[in-house]
Write a protein that holds these residues in place. Structure first.
Motif, PDB file in Angstrom:
ATOM      1  N   ILE A  89       0.832  -1.203   0.000  1.00  0.00           N
ATOM      2  CA  ILE A  89       0.000   0.000   0.000  1.00  0.00           C
ATOM      3  C   ILE A  89       0.870   1.256   0.000  1.00  0.00           C
ATOM      4  CG2 ILE A  89      -1.640   1.346   1.377  1.00  0.00           C
ATOM      5  CD1 ILE A  89      -2.891  -1.298   2.256  1.00  0.00           C
ATOM      6  N   ALA A  90       1.948   1.236   0.785  1.00  0.00           N
ATOM      7  CA  ALA A  90       2.828   2.403   0.883  1.00  0.00           C
ATOM      8  C   ALA A  90       3.843   2.470  -0.249  1.00  0.00           C
ATOM      9  CB  ALA A  90       3.567   2.382   2.224  1.00  0.00           C
ATOM     10  N   LEU A  91       3.928   1.433  -1.072  1.00  0.00           N
ATOM     11  CA  LEU A  91       4.964   1.387  -2.100  1.00  0.00           C
ATOM     12  C   LEU A  91       4.915   2.560  -3.085  1.00  0.00           C
ATOM     13  CD1 LEU A  91       7.379  -0.168  -3.065  1.00  0.00           C
ATOM     14  CD2 LEU A  91       5.874  -1.637  -4.426  1.00  0.00           C
ATOM     15  N   PRO A  92       3.733   3.050  -3.510  1.00  0.00           N
ATOM     16  CA  PRO A  92       3.747   4.233  -4.382  1.00  0.00           C
ATOM     17  C   PRO A  92       4.476   5.425  -3.753  1.00  0.00           C
ATOM     18  CG  PRO A  92       1.600   3.209  -4.442  1.00  0.00           C
ATOM     19  CD  PRO A  92       2.369   2.516  -3.363  1.00  0.00           C
ATOM     20  N   PHE A  93       4.267   5.639  -2.460  1.00  0.00           N
ATOM     21  CA  PHE A  93       4.967   6.729  -1.782  1.00  0.00           C
ATOM     22  C   PHE A  93       6.467   6.461  -1.708  1.00  0.00           C
ATOM     23  CE2 PHE A  93       6.674   8.769   2.036  1.00  0.00           C
ATOM     24  CZ  PHE A  93       6.298  10.084   1.813  1.00  0.00           C
ATOM     25  N   VAL A  94       6.835   5.193  -1.432  1.00  0.00           N
ATOM     26  CA  VAL A  94       8.250   4.823  -1.382  1.00  0.00           C
ATOM     27  C   VAL A  94       8.906   5.051  -2.742  1.00  0.00           C
ATOM     28  CG1 VAL A  94       9.863   2.921  -1.005  1.00  0.00           C
ATOM     29  CG2 VAL A  94       7.874   3.167   0.474  1.00  0.00           C
ATOM     30  N   LEU A  95       8.218   4.652  -3.806  1.00  0.00           N
ATOM     31  CA  LEU A  95       8.758   4.849  -5.150  1.00  0.00           C
ATOM     32  C   LEU A  95       8.887   6.332  -5.490  1.00  0.00           C
ATOM     33  CD1 LEU A  95       6.849   2.049  -7.096  1.00  0.00           C
ATOM     34  CD2 LEU A  95       9.255   2.058  -6.400  1.00  0.00           C
ATOM     35  N   TYR A  96       7.917   7.127  -5.019  1.00  0.00           N
ATOM     36  CA  TYR A  96       8.020   8.573  -5.233  1.00  0.00           C
ATOM     37  C   TYR A  96       9.260   9.142  -4.545  1.00  0.00           C
ATOM     38  CZ  TYR A  96       7.342  13.540  -4.528  1.00  0.00           C
ATOM     39  OH  TYR A  96       7.549  14.901  -4.467  1.00  0.00           O
ATOM     40  N   GLU A  97       9.547   8.668  -3.332  1.00  0.00           N
ATOM     41  CA  GLU A  97      10.724   9.143  -2.616  1.00  0.00           C
ATOM     42  C   GLU A  97      12.001   8.760  -3.367  1.00  0.00           C
ATOM     43  OE1 GLU A  97      10.986  11.043   0.136  1.00  0.00           O
ATOM     44  OE2 GLU A  97       8.827  11.313   0.098  1.00  0.00           O
ATOM     45  N   ILE A  98      12.021   7.560  -3.914  1.00  0.00           N
ATOM     46  CA  ILE A  98      13.179   7.146  -4.715  1.00  0.00           C
ATOM     47  C   ILE A  98      13.323   8.043  -5.940  1.00  0.00           C
ATOM     48  CG2 ILE A  98      14.139   5.262  -6.102  1.00  0.00           C
ATOM     49  CD1 ILE A  98      12.769   3.316  -4.178  1.00  0.00           C
ATOM     50  N   TRP A  99      12.192   8.293  -6.590  1.00  0.00           N
ATOM     51  CA  TRP A  99      12.196   9.156  -7.779  1.00  0.00           C
ATOM     52  C   TRP A  99      12.683  10.564  -7.439  1.00  0.00           C
ATOM     53  CZ3 TRP A  99      12.325  10.400 -12.622  1.00  0.00           C
ATOM     54  CH2 TRP A  99      11.787  11.601 -13.071  1.00  0.00           C
ATOM     55  N   ALA A 100      12.191  11.113  -6.344  1.00  0.00           N
ATOM     56  CA  ALA A 100      12.575  12.470  -5.957  1.00  0.00           C
ATOM     57  C   ALA A 100      14.064  12.549  -5.616  1.00  0.00           C
ATOM     58  CB  ALA A 100      11.735  12.919  -4.763  1.00  0.00           C
ATOM     59  N   PHE A 101      14.638  11.444  -5.137  1.00  0.00           N
ATOM     60  CA  PHE A 101      16.060  11.449  -4.787  1.00  0.00           C
ATOM     61  C   PHE A 101      16.956  11.406  -6.024  1.00  0.00           C
ATOM     62  CE2 PHE A 101      19.967   9.085  -3.688  1.00  0.00           C
ATOM     63  CZ  PHE A 101      20.505   9.970  -2.755  1.00  0.00           C
ATOM     64  N   ILE A 102      16.554  10.612  -7.017  1.00  0.00           N
ATOM     65  CA  ILE A 102      17.421  10.449  -8.189  1.00  0.00           C
ATOM     66  C   ILE A 102      17.119  11.455  -9.298  1.00  0.00           C
ATOM     67  CG2 ILE A 102      17.647   7.988  -7.706  1.00  0.00           C
ATOM     68  CD1 ILE A 102      15.748   7.445 -10.022  1.00  0.00           C
ATOM     69  N   ALA A 103      15.940  12.100  -9.252  1.00  0.00           N
ATOM     70  CA  ALA A 103      15.525  12.981 -10.341  1.00  0.00           C
ATOM     71  C   ALA A 103      16.501  14.124 -10.627  1.00  0.00           C
ATOM     72  CB  ALA A 103      14.126  13.532 -10.068  1.00  0.00           C
ATOM     73  N   PRO A 104      17.085  14.800  -9.609  1.00  0.00           N
ATOM     74  CA  PRO A 104      17.975  15.932  -9.924  1.00  0.00           C
ATOM     75  C   PRO A 104      19.189  15.541 -10.765  1.00  0.00           C
ATOM     76  CG  PRO A 104      17.300  16.008  -7.626  1.00  0.00           C
ATOM     77  CD  PRO A 104      16.833  14.695  -8.159  1.00  0.00           C
ATOM     78  N   GLY A 105      19.601  14.304 -10.742  1.00  0.00           N
ATOM     79  CA  GLY A 105      20.759  13.893 -11.512  1.00  0.00           C
ATOM     80  C   GLY A 105      20.438  13.297 -12.861  1.00  0.00           C
ATOM     81  N   LEU A 106      19.165  13.312 -13.252  1.00  0.00           N
ATOM     82  CA  LEU A 106      18.769  12.720 -14.521  1.00  0.00           C
ATOM     83  C   LEU A 106      18.777  13.754 -15.642  1.00  0.00           C
ATOM     84  CD1 LEU A 106      15.738  10.515 -13.397  1.00  0.00           C
ATOM     85  CD2 LEU A 106      18.075   9.754 -13.850  1.00  0.00           C
ATOM     86  N   TYR A 107      18.940  13.276 -16.855  1.00  0.00           N
ATOM     87  CA  TYR A 107      18.778  14.117 -18.029  1.00  0.00           C
ATOM     88  C   TYR A 107      17.304  14.499 -18.181  1.00  0.00           C
ATOM     89  CZ  TYR A 107      23.485  12.751 -19.479  1.00  0.00           C
ATOM     90  OH  TYR A 107      24.837  12.554 -19.532  1.00  0.00           O
ATOM     91  N   ARG A 108      17.082  15.633 -18.839  1.00  0.00           N
ATOM     92  CA  ARG A 108      15.702  16.078 -19.046  1.00  0.00           C
ATOM     93  C   ARG A 108      14.899  15.040 -19.827  1.00  0.00           C
ATOM     94  NH1 ARG A 108      12.987  20.734 -18.618  1.00  0.00           N
ATOM     95  NH2 ARG A 108      14.880  21.795 -17.943  1.00  0.00           N
ATOM     96  N   SER A 109      15.514  14.437 -20.836  1.00  0.00           N
ATOM     97  CA  SER A 109      14.808  13.412 -21.610  1.00  0.00           C
ATOM     98  C   SER A 109      14.534  12.168 -20.770  1.00  0.00           C
ATOM     99  CB  SER A 109      15.628  13.021 -22.839  1.00  0.00           C
ATOM    100  OG  SER A 109      16.918  12.542 -22.461  1.00  0.00           O
ATOM    101  N   GLU A 110      15.432  11.851 -19.820  1.00  0.00           N
ATOM    102  CA  GLU A 110      15.233  10.681 -18.953  1.00  0.00           C
ATOM    103  C   GLU A 110      14.084  10.905 -17.995  1.00  0.00           C
ATOM    104  OE1 GLU A 110      19.772   8.885 -18.747  1.00  0.00           O
ATOM    105  OE2 GLU A 110      19.138  10.386 -17.289  1.00  0.00           O
ATOM    106  N   LYS A 111      13.922  12.160 -17.531  1.00  0.00           N
ATOM    107  CA  LYS A 111      12.818  12.445 -16.617  1.00  0.00           C
ATOM    108  C   LYS A 111      11.460  12.159 -17.247  1.00  0.00           C
ATOM    109  CE  LYS A 111      14.786  15.939 -13.558  1.00  0.00           C
ATOM    110  NZ  LYS A 111      14.636  17.308 -13.012  1.00  0.00           N
ATOM    111  N   SER A 112      11.381  12.299 -18.562  1.00  0.00           N
ATOM    112  CA  SER A 112      10.105  12.124 -19.241  1.00  0.00           C
ATOM    113  C   SER A 112       9.646  10.675 -19.285  1.00  0.00           C
ATOM    114  CB  SER A 112      10.190  12.675 -20.672  1.00  0.00           C
ATOM    115  OG  SER A 112      11.122  11.918 -21.443  1.00  0.00           O
ATOM    116  N   TRP A 113      10.585   9.741 -19.080  1.00  0.00           N
ATOM    117  CA  TRP A 113      10.171   8.341 -19.142  1.00  0.00           C
ATOM    118  C   TRP A 113      10.487   7.545 -17.880  1.00  0.00           C
ATOM    119  CZ3 TRP A 113      13.801   4.456 -18.697  1.00  0.00           C
ATOM    120  CH2 TRP A 113      15.125   4.792 -18.930  1.00  0.00           C
ATOM    121  N   VAL A 114      11.423   8.004 -17.037  1.00  0.00           N
ATOM    122  CA  VAL A 114      11.752   7.252 -15.830  1.00  0.00           C
ATOM    123  C   VAL A 114      10.574   7.244 -14.856  1.00  0.00           C
ATOM    124  CG1 VAL A 114      13.226   7.184 -13.792  1.00  0.00           C
ATOM    125  CG2 VAL A 114      14.230   7.573 -16.033  1.00  0.00           C
ATOM    126  N   GLY A 115       9.905   8.410 -14.700  1.00  0.00           N
ATOM    127  CA  GLY A 115       8.746   8.476 -13.809  1.00  0.00           C
ATOM    128  C   GLY A 115       7.652   7.498 -14.200  1.00  0.00           C
TER     129      GLY A 115
END
Length: 259
Positions: A89-115
């Protein structure tokens, strides 16, 4: 000039520490989300376990039953099941936290599909678990009961061993349904090409049956139930990889974009 290397080293050290602090903060928030979900569900722990065991109970032969061989099993097994449900149940929030941690280091094009890829991974894992619960469990339990009948053996199962079997099946089918995501990521990262993945298709088919034989009961039907979806999902991954990476642009890192 002599102070420059030291200043740069200090800057890199501070950056490293700030990343560790950020990671710890997000891990703590994720753990709190799981605990909150668990507290909200713990009252219904016995009901949750009965729901998990329903496919087995419905296919028990006459006289078959679940038993407890450990003194604390009747308490801890439902707690384990409830914790696993809370994590899902909490996994969507956990995945969001992972995404928010790695997002600043991603390419702009990568952000469009990694999420979307992370969201799709969660959905596919749940689909794999649902496939195991609604189709695989009833089939396997029915087959195992059939094997017991000629032996004149009474079918009884310890709840802790049943939980271990159920978790193995959930993980096996959940991971199996992640195959398209893995294929897309490998192709997008340039580790392997779609042409190469097509070339090794015969080895993948053999590997699918080997994996199915390793994680399912020793009957042909159970192995087919895992191997066939694994092969089909591999083919789906090839199609998705070709569609998603055919014209993937190369961009500069997002944190260097001055727009």
């Amino acid at each position: 000039m002599s102070d420059l290397p030291r200043t740069q080293a200090e800057f890199e050290n501070q950056s490293y520490l700030s990343h560790l602090v950020e990671l710890r903060r997000r891990l703590v928030r994720s753990a709190v989300a799981v605990i909150i979900a668990f507290i909200g569900l713990v009252y219904w722990a016995p009901l949750i376990f009965r729901l998990l065991a329903r496919p087995l109970m419905q296919n028990f032969p006459e006289g078959g039953k679940l038993i407890v061989t450990d003194v604390t099993g009747s308490f801890f097994v439902p707690m384990k099941v409830t914790m696993l449900v809370a994590f899902l149940i909490a996994l969507p929030f956990v995945l969001y936290e992972i995404w928010a941690f790695i997002a600043p280091g991603l390419y702009r094009s990568e952000k469009s599909w990694v999420g979307p890829l992370i969201g799709m991974s969660y959905a596919l894992f749940l689909c794999g678990m649902a496939f195991a619960y609604f189709l695989v469990f009833p089939t396997i339990f029915r087959v195992m009961a059939h094997y017991n009948a000629p032996l004149g053996a009474e079918m009884t199962t310890d709840i802790d061993k049943f939980l271990g079997f159920a978790m193995t099946m959930f993980v096996a089918f959940g991971v199996t349904f992640e195959v398209p995501i893995v294929v897309v990521m490998l192709v997008h990262a340039g580790v392997v090409s779609v042409a190469k993945l097509r070339q090794i298709r015969p080895y993948v088919i053999v590997g699918a049956f080997v994996i199915a034989a390793a994680v399912t009961p020793p009957d042909v039907l159970s192995q087919l139930i895992l191997a066939v979806p694994l092969i089909l999902l591999y083919e789906a991954g090839l199609i998705a990889a070709r569609l998603m990476t055919a014209s993937a642009p190369r961009d500069t890192p997002a944190h260097f974009d001055m727009e």
